[in-house]
Write a protein that holds these residues in place. Structure first.
Motif, mmCIF file in Angstrom:
data_model
loop_
_atom_site.group_PDB
_atom_site.id
_atom_site.type_symbol
_atom_site.label_atom_id
_atom_site.label_comp_id
_atom_site.label_asym_id
_atom_site.label_seq_id
_atom_site.Cartn_x
_atom_site.Cartn_y
_atom_site.Cartn_z
ATOM 1 N N GLU A 153 -3.086 53.130 -32.685
ATOM 2 C CA GLU A 153 -1.711 53.521 -33.013
ATOM 3 C C GLU A 153 -1.264 54.661 -32.093
ATOM 4 O O GLU A 153 -2.104 55.416 -31.593
ATOM 5 C CB GLU A 153 -1.662 54.028 -34.465
ATOM 6 C CG GLU A 153 -1.882 52.951 -35.507
ATOM 7 C CD GLU A 153 -0.842 51.854 -35.405
ATOM 8 O OE1 GLU A 153 0.351 52.191 -35.380
ATOM 9 O OE2 GLU A 153 -1.236 50.666 -35.315
ATOM 10 N N PRO A 154 0.060 54.824 -31.939
ATOM 11 C CA PRO A 154 0.547 55.981 -31.165
ATOM 12 C C PRO A 154 0.045 57.289 -31.784
ATOM 13 O O PRO A 154 -0.155 57.361 -33.006
ATOM 14 C CB PRO A 154 2.072 55.893 -31.309
ATOM 15 C CG PRO A 154 2.361 54.504 -31.754
ATOM 16 C CD PRO A 154 1.152 53.992 -32.458
ATOM 17 N N LEU A 155 -0.135 58.289 -30.949
ATOM 18 C CA LEU A 155 -0.542 59.603 -31.466
ATOM 19 C C LEU A 155 0.670 60.284 -32.098
ATOM 20 O O LEU A 155 1.791 60.130 -31.614
ATOM 21 C CB LEU A 155 -1.072 60.467 -30.317
ATOM 22 C CG LEU A 155 -2.351 59.957 -29.656
ATOM 23 C CD1 LEU A 155 -2.699 60.809 -28.436
ATOM 24 C CD2 LEU A 155 -3.505 59.954 -30.648
ATOM 25 N N THR A 156 0.430 61.030 -33.158
ATOM 26 C CA THR A 156 1.527 61.787 -33.778
ATOM 27 C C THR A 156 1.179 63.266 -33.710
ATOM 28 O O THR A 156 0.023 63.636 -33.488
ATOM 29 C CB THR A 156 1.728 61.368 -35.246
ATOM 30 O OG1 THR A 156 0.449 61.426 -35.884
ATOM 31 C CG2 THR A 156 2.287 59.961 -35.358
ATOM 32 N N GLU A 157 2.183 64.084 -33.954
ATOM 33 C CA GLU A 157 1.964 65.516 -33.789
ATOM 34 C C GLU A 157 1.055 66.069 -34.898
ATOM 35 O O GLU A 157 1.189 65.706 -36.061
ATOM 36 C CB GLU A 157 3.326 66.225 -33.812
ATOM 37 C CG GLU A 157 3.229 67.614 -33.244
ATOM 38 C CD GLU A 157 4.587 68.270 -33.078
ATOM 39 O OE1 GLU A 157 5.599 67.562 -32.914
ATOM 40 O OE2 GLU A 157 4.608 69.515 -33.127
ATOM 41 N N GLU A 168 0.838 63.303 -22.935
ATOM 42 C CA GLU A 168 0.699 63.273 -24.397
ATOM 43 C C GLU A 168 1.580 64.353 -25.039
ATOM 44 O O GLU A 168 1.968 65.320 -24.389
ATOM 45 C CB GLU A 168 -0.755 63.502 -24.820
ATOM 46 C CG GLU A 168 -1.758 62.491 -24.265
ATOM 47 C CD GLU A 168 -1.671 61.092 -24.900
ATOM 48 O OE1 GLU A 168 -0.617 60.714 -25.448
ATOM 49 O OE2 GLU A 168 -2.680 60.368 -24.815
ATOM 50 N N ILE A 169 1.859 64.174 -26.343
ATOM 51 C CA ILE A 169 2.676 65.173 -27.058
ATOM 52 C C ILE A 169 1.930 66.507 -27.089
ATOM 53 O O ILE A 169 2.517 67.567 -26.914
ATOM 54 C CB ILE A 169 2.947 64.706 -28.509
ATOM 55 C CG1 ILE A 169 3.625 63.343 -28.523
ATOM 56 C CG2 ILE A 169 3.769 65.733 -29.272
ATOM 57 C CD1 ILE A 169 3.644 62.678 -29.902
ATOM 58 N N SER A 174 6.440 62.432 -22.061
ATOM 59 C CA SER A 174 6.818 63.624 -22.833
ATOM 60 C C SER A 174 7.502 64.618 -21.920
ATOM 61 O O SER A 174 7.232 64.659 -20.723
ATOM 62 C CB SER A 174 5.574 64.302 -23.433
ATOM 63 O OG SER A 174 4.952 63.472 -24.374
ATOM 64 N N LYS A 197 1.436 71.686 -28.836
ATOM 65 C CA LYS A 197 2.561 71.204 -28.048
ATOM 66 C C LYS A 197 2.906 72.343 -27.085
ATOM 67 O O LYS A 197 3.097 73.486 -27.524
ATOM 68 C CB LYS A 197 3.722 70.936 -29.019
ATOM 69 C CG LYS A 197 4.692 69.941 -28.578
ATOM 70 C CD LYS A 197 5.435 69.448 -29.830
ATOM 71 C CE LYS A 197 6.625 68.633 -29.441
ATOM 72 N NZ LYS A 197 7.856 69.382 -29.301
#
Ligand SMILES: O=C(O)CCC(=O)C(=O)O
Ligand SMILES: [Fe+2]
Length: 404
Positions: free
Chosen positions: A60-64, A195-196, A266, A360
């Protein structure tokens, strides 16, 4: 160049030919690992379990993840007494970047010493140890102390199951590193900055080293920032840039390899502040930074080209490390870029990387608002600590070179 067919539809054939050539180049997109799939099994090789493997997995996509105020360097003794008192020798390799520590077995590090190591890496950019027997599980444990681990979407993982967080760097006689699709400039990068939350305190252990060659170089983003004139520093502090993972993923796909997570792009500040040191660092890299946002393209090209060349050409910002089997480097991907050399073929070179996520990336403005503290220029801080009068620059580049 291969001959282009002419059959009355020359343009179409010419375009097809150019597309084919471009695809050939894409296949070579990342010379840090071979564009072939799993390596041939060589059971006689001591580290066969860690040779490259590219399973078809879909993530899955990475989330913060909120990791504000969790950086281990924040908890360290600023004097790093427990780490340094356990060492035989601590040697700064250049004034700007790089420290080598001898006499420590990383398997014995206490949590407090790990915190001090995180702080030292944040200050010095990269820290080296030789003759380290720690295995990949122990390397991952140290990395986990620094933050949640990143899983790379395209690079190989070891054949041994359960090591999806490990990034394998591997070349041998049958897998010749090929950097011909890249200029040496383009090979400079900080890891996965698209990446975020790109990586923080990253480690690479060389488990099989060539007799000679295969060195890695790091370039300090603090030193780059500190070298610029005040007006230009202020200009850069107001900018953001686009970082893209698309070309890396497309390069894998063009080589017929599976991409485990869709690539993302990003936008990060061009100058970021390290959350522990409070020092400002230039955060762009030739590998993944594509465009400065909100300025004319011609301006973006000139500024990025200038910064990229400073990263690569200014040897005062560099440290070059000559590995031995069982050497390990810890670098802070937030404030340094790196590149490898490809001069060792046909010898074998094999290394394993563990990669914690950082925060971030934070601009000067956001850092100062969040902490209520002023972000600092590393070089000026060091001069002040040593009681050295800060040169009045009036717009001319500052001179680096005072050791801390
Ligand atoms: O092979 C090397 O020395 C460095 C490769 C690299 O860029 C990495 O593992 O992040
Ligand atoms: Fe890298």
């Amino acid at each position: 160049m291969a001959a282009v067919a002419t059959n009355g539809n020359g343009n179409v054939d010419r375009i097809a030919e150019l597309r084919k050539q471009a695809n050939e180049e894409l296949k070579l997109f990342n010379p840090f690992y071979s564009p072939t799939a799993d390596s041939a099994s060589d059971d006689t090789y001591k580290h066969a379990a860690y040779t490259p493997h590219l399973p078809v997995l879909n993530w899955e996509p990475l989330t913060e993840i909120d990791i504000t105020d969790t950086d281990r360097g924040l908890f360290a003794d600023p004097g790093k007494k427990s780490l340094f008192s356990a060492a035989q020798k601590v040697k700064n390799l250049t004034p700007a970047i790089g420290t080598e520590i001898t006499g420590i077995d990383l398997r014995q590090l206490t949590p407090g010493q790990k915190d001090e190591l995180a702080l030292l890496v944040a200050e010095r950019g990269v820290v080296f140890f030789r003759d380290q027997e720690l295995n990949i599980h122990e390397q991952l444990d140290i990395a986990r102390h620094f933050g949640p681990l990143h899983k790379h979407a395209t690079t190989p993982i070891p054949k041994e199951p359960g090591l999806e967080e490990v990034h394998v760097v591997y070349n041998d006689a049958a897998r010749r590193p090929d950097s011909s699709a890249f200029s040496k400039l383009e090979l400079w990068h900080s890891d996965v900055t698209y990446e975020i939350q790109p990586p923080s305190t990253t480690s690479l252990k060389v488990i099989t080293c060539p007799e000679n060659g295969g060195d890695t170089l790091w370039s300090s983003g603090y030193a780059l920032y500190s070298s610029l004139s005040p007006g230009f520093q202020t200009y850069l502090e107001g900018l953001t840039a686009l970082h893209s993972g698309v070309a890396q993923a497309e390069g894998s796909r063009a080589a017929g390899l599976h991409v485990r997570r869709e690539p993302i792009e990003s936008v990060h500040p061009v100058v970021r502040v390290h959350p522990v040191t409070g020092w400002k660092s230039v955060y762009v890299n030739p590998g993944f930074t594509r465009r400065i946002i909100g300025v004319p393209k011609a301006e973006s090209d000139v500024i990025l080209n200038f910064l990229f060349h400073q990263i690569s050409d200014n040897v005062d910002f560099h440290v070059r490390f000559s590995w031995e089997t069982n050497s390990i480097a810890f670098w802070d991907n937030r404030i340094v870029t790196h590149t490898a050399t490809f001069d060792f073929w046909p010898q074998r070179r094999h290394a394993l990387r563990a990669t914690p996520h950082g925060e971030k990336p934070e601009s000067v403005e956001d850092y100062e608002r969040r902490t209520g503290k002023a972000a600092k220029d590393r070089q000026i801080e060091i001069w002040k600590q040593h009681g050295v009068e800060v040169p009045q620059t009036k717009g001319s580049p500052r001179v680096l070179g005072y050791n801390d």
